[in-house]
Design an enzyme around this catalytic site. Structure first.
Site, PDB file in Angstrom:
ATOM      1  N   SER A 118       0.838  -1.194   0.000  1.00  0.00           N
ATOM      2  CA  SER A 118       0.000   0.000   0.000  1.00  0.00           C
ATOM      3  C   SER A 118       0.886   1.262   0.000  1.00  0.00           C
ATOM      4  O   SER A 118       1.765   1.385  -0.843  1.00  0.00           O
ATOM      5  CB  SER A 118      -0.932  -0.064   1.206  1.00  0.00           C
ATOM      6  OG  SER A 118      -2.007   0.795   1.042  1.00  0.00           O
ATOM      7  N   ASP A 134      -9.338  -4.916  -5.721  1.00  0.00           N
ATOM      8  CA  ASP A 134      -8.834  -4.089  -4.629  1.00  0.00           C
ATOM      9  C   ASP A 134      -9.427  -2.687  -4.779  1.00  0.00           C
ATOM     10  O   ASP A 134      -9.087  -1.962  -5.712  1.00  0.00           O
ATOM     11  CB  ASP A 134      -7.298  -4.045  -4.698  1.00  0.00           C
ATOM     12  CG  ASP A 134      -6.686  -3.220  -3.576  1.00  0.00           C
ATOM     13  OD1 ASP A 134      -7.438  -2.539  -2.849  1.00  0.00           O
ATOM     14  OD2 ASP A 134      -5.446  -3.255  -3.430  1.00  0.00           O
ATOM     15  N   HIS A 158      -7.575  -5.718  -0.408  1.00  0.00           N
ATOM     16  CA  HIS A 158      -6.379  -4.888  -0.357  1.00  0.00           C
ATOM     17  C   HIS A 158      -5.258  -5.530   0.452  1.00  0.00           C
ATOM     18  O   HIS A 158      -4.168  -4.995   0.532  1.00  0.00           O
ATOM     19  CB  HIS A 158      -6.760  -3.533   0.257  1.00  0.00           C
ATOM     20  CG  HIS A 158      -5.658  -2.531   0.218  1.00  0.00           C
ATOM     21  ND1 HIS A 158      -5.037  -2.138  -0.943  1.00  0.00           N
ATOM     22  CD2 HIS A 158      -5.049  -1.825   1.209  1.00  0.00           C
ATOM     23  CE1 HIS A 158      -4.109  -1.242  -0.668  1.00  0.00           C
ATOM     24  NE2 HIS A 158      -4.088  -1.027   0.620  1.00  0.00           N
TER      25      HIS A 158
END
Lengths: 470, 273
Positions: free
Chosen positions: B104, B226, B254
């Site tokens: 991320s 995602d 995610h």
């Protein structure tokens, strides 16, 4: 024991429970939902079953769900959070959510059970409380910044100390990545006096006069992102981008209209600046300027108290201090030092015949020649009337005598404004203190030895140097 | 650059709760957690690397067991502050030939660190990267600005608001009473004020222009579904980073590191072998 009535069956209880109930697979696909939730959101079962749980949430909650709720659920097996559910009419419903992972007999996670509680009644009230608390915290932070800064200023004994204290205070108060304080020097140029200057070529000097603009307008210059900077100067924006800086503010340091300098805050991220920011910057700039001017006044008064007003040389008080200091240093370093006593010959006649104005002009010229005659780090002072002193560190008999001779010959040159009939020369006495001596003289003692040597120069024809023999 | 002094090493280690595990002779492999969690996010992934790799785990300042006193609002006002920490961790342990696995926001943090000090990095593995979350003209980030604002409100409600006071009275976990109010304290511990700032910095960041400056070989791993980093974003990152490869995982969501650790481990190892 009686049979449960139909409307109290577990299924009825499930569907009409005072909370939404949703089951999902471990990956979050909805497998069951109760009537309460459908009623709340206005959705049909078909619109929900088989779709991801997160699709029920509003966009902000979806981000929170993915970044926070899911990892904690995976790691701990249960999670309780506050989110907002998207209703079919576009409104959102704030809910408290409690989720638990269900595992099979071999401890493999298989499903997630979630209960949702309507929180709309409390939410707005709690949100207002939160906003009020945050506003209070913010103003407290700013009040603390001013308070801390003023106590830091009060304990600053020098411009450098004050500038560093201001740079530290604003860096913390405004969450700047770097901050610099620039003071105007005698040539009205900005000089970095405290903190840091990440873009040297742009702030102190350079094509964009940010500091001058802030001082002239008496306003805080704020540039919250690079596009604003670029409008002003593309070069500056490029330089900031390379240095990973996204914004800056330039605040004037002014007190009663007197411009003292500026302080600059550099921000790593984009900023929007509110009135409170601007007011606090101005207040800090004003407070620092006040303190700085007071420091300068104090220093000026100290200077006046220790220097001779006519010649600017050290006065008798400072001479005595400096002699003592030089003797102490000489003992520490085991190096000899000397005091040279200088008394003018023929000065009384100048004063008597041409008046004090001419006499004062001669004294000022003598002061200049003294400064020229000694070495850079020697001290020269006016002991009183037409008596002067030079203090020389790290000299032996020969070096001290050489300096004295140089002074003698400089003063023997003709003076501006004196008719040929009147000449002014100097009689000098040199006293050298050697740290090896057992009976090393005091400051007063050394001055008195030099004075005696000077009298011998006077009595042996003036315009002469005598080295005191000990 | 000289090897750093012991004192610096201790400070950086404490600041970021750095843990060096596994095979000391193995290739250094750093795992960087994303927003909302801590190094615990790698619980099911990191152990698979211990035999052959020197595994480097750490918490970003503000998360997990990092030193909260080290939080400097000015420094962490952009992702560069976090990237500097990554470089310092590598420098203090003098790690080279590093495999950096970033999830991320940490994918972008790794990108920034690798641009600054390419000599230390041998391979970037970006899991669900997004250089910009907010849509911008033709660029699809997946979110509008008001979505981010509503996310910040969701953060407020969870960290500072009423949920913590209400949690114990909710239908909880009767078999696990300890999972009450202290829940968020024991997993992915996060300081509320710092989380809010980190969220702003993360979700309002725009590092699109940095991608093309990456010279390190890069593997982009994208979940098939995602919402935080949609496929279009993965494709954009792949297009912009010169020497990159994009692999779409079968896992959804995610957090492939938690939802499908096996697939993630397998894919990363295949790249490194």
């Amino acid at each position: 024991m009686t049979e449960p009535r139909g409307d109290e069956s577990f299924e009825a209880l499930y569907h009409s429970a005072p909370c939404g109930l949703i089951s999902t697979t471990i990956d979050g696909t909805v497998t069951e939902v109760n009537e309460t939730f459908l009623t709340w959101t206005g959705r049909t079962r078909a619109e929900i079953l088989g779709y991801p749980f997160r699709a029920l949430l509003d966009a902000g909650s979806r981000l929170f769900y993915e970044t926070r709720q899911v990892p904690i659920l995976h790691l701990s097996g249960a999670v309780e959070v506050s989110l907002a559910v998207q209703k079919v009419d576009g409104e959102t419903l704030p809910v408290l959510i409690s989720s638990t992972v269900i595992s099979d007999s071999e401890q493999r996670p298989t499903a997630v059970r979630t209960a949702l509680f309507d929180a709309s009644a409390r939410q707005e009230y709690e949100r207002q409380l939160l906003l009020a608390r945050r506003a209070a915290e913010q103003s407290e932070t700013r009040a603390a910044a001013l308070r801390d800064a003023s106590s830091a200023f009060a304990s600053s004994a020098s411009e450098r100390g004050l500038a560093d204290a201001l740079a530290d205070a604003v860096r913390v108060a405004f969450a700047a990545v770097e901050a610099g304080v620039f003071l105007l020097d005698d040539d009205n140029e900005f000089r970095l006096a405290g903190g840091t200057n990440p873009l040297e070529e742009w702030i102190a000097v350079g094509p964009v006069d940010l500091g001058g603009t802030a001082l002239r307008s008496r306003e805080v210059l704020t540039l919250g992102d690079l596009s604003q900077v670029r409008e002003l100067a593309t070069g500056l924006a490029d330089a900031m981008e390379a240095a990973h800086l996204a914004g800056l503010s330039v605040a004037p340091m002014l007190e009663d209209g007197v411009a003292v300098g500026i302080f600059v805050c550099w921000f790593a991220g984009q900023r929007s600046f509110d009135d409170q920011f601007v007011e606090l910057q101005k207040a800090l700039g004003r407070q620092a300027a006040q303190t700085l001017l007071r420091l300068r006044l104090q220093r000026q008064l100290e200077r006046l108290a220790l220097h001779d007003q006519l010649t600017g040389l050290a006065n008798r008080i400072l001479i005595q201090e400096e002699v003592n200091r030089a003797i102490a240093a000489s003992r520490r370093n085991s190096r000899a030092m000397a005091v040279i006593f200088i008394d003018l010959d023929g000065f009384k006649a100048v004063n008597d015949e041409l008046g004090h104005v001419t006499g004062d002009a001669v004294l000022r010229q003598v002061a200049e020649r003294l400064r020229a005659g000694v070495r850079q780090h020697d001290t020269v002072g006016r002991f009183g009337g037409d008596e002067f002193i030079a203090i020389c560190a790290d000299v032996d008999d020969e070096a001290a005598t050489t300096i004295a001779e140089r002074i003698r010959s400089l003063i023997a040159q003709p003076f501006d404004g004196l008719p040929g009939a009147l000449t002014v020369t100097a009689s000098l006495g040199v006293a050298v203190a050697r740290p090896s001596e057992n009976d090393a003289p005091t400051g007063d003692g050394l001055l008195s030895i030099a004075d005696d040597a000077m009298y011998r120069s006077k009595s042996t024809g003036k315009n002469h140097v005598t080295l005191a023999l000990r | 650059m000289e090897a750093s002094s012991t004192r610096e090493k201790i400070d950086v280690a404490r600041r970021n709760n750095v843990n060096l595990l596994g095979n000391p002779a193995g290739r250094p492999t750093m795992f960087a957690h994303g927003f909302g969690c801590s190094q615990e996010a790698w619980r099911d992934v990191a152990p698979e690397f211990l035999d052959d790799y020197l595994v480097v785990l750490f918490d970003h300042v503000g998360a997990g067991h990092s030193d909260l006193a080290a939080y400097d609002h000015g420094k962490y006002d952009s992702l560069h502050g976090y990237a500097d920490d990554v470089r310092e961790i590598l420098e203090t342990h003098d790690l080279r030939d590093v495999v950096f696995v970033g999830h991320s926001v940490s994918a972008i943090i790794g990108v920034l660190a690798a641009i600054r000090d390419p000599a230390r990095f041998a391979q970037l593995v970006l899991v669900g990267p997004s250089p910009r979350y907010v849509n911008d003209n033709d660029y699809v980030g997946g979110f509008e600005r008001h979505d981010i604002d509503s996310f910040l409100e969701a953060l407020d409600a969870n960290y500072l608001g009423w949920s913590s006071a209400m949690a114990p009275v909710m239908m909880g976990n009767p078999d696990r009473p300890e999972l009450g109010e202290a829940l968020t304290d024991s997993f992915c511990r996060t300081d509320p004020a710092i989380a809010r700032h980190f969220a702003r910095v993360t979700f309002l960041s725009d590092n699109r222009a940095d991608l093309r400056k990456v010279s390190t070989p890069t593997l982009i791993l994208q979940s098939s579904d995602d919402v935080i980093a949609p496929l279009a974003v993965g494709a954009f990152v792949h297009r912009e980073i010169p020497n990159s490869e994009l692999v779409v995982l079968t896992s959804t969501g995610h957090l492939p590191g938690l939802s499908s650790p096996d697939e993630l481990v397998r894919t990363i190892k295949a790249q490194l072998s």
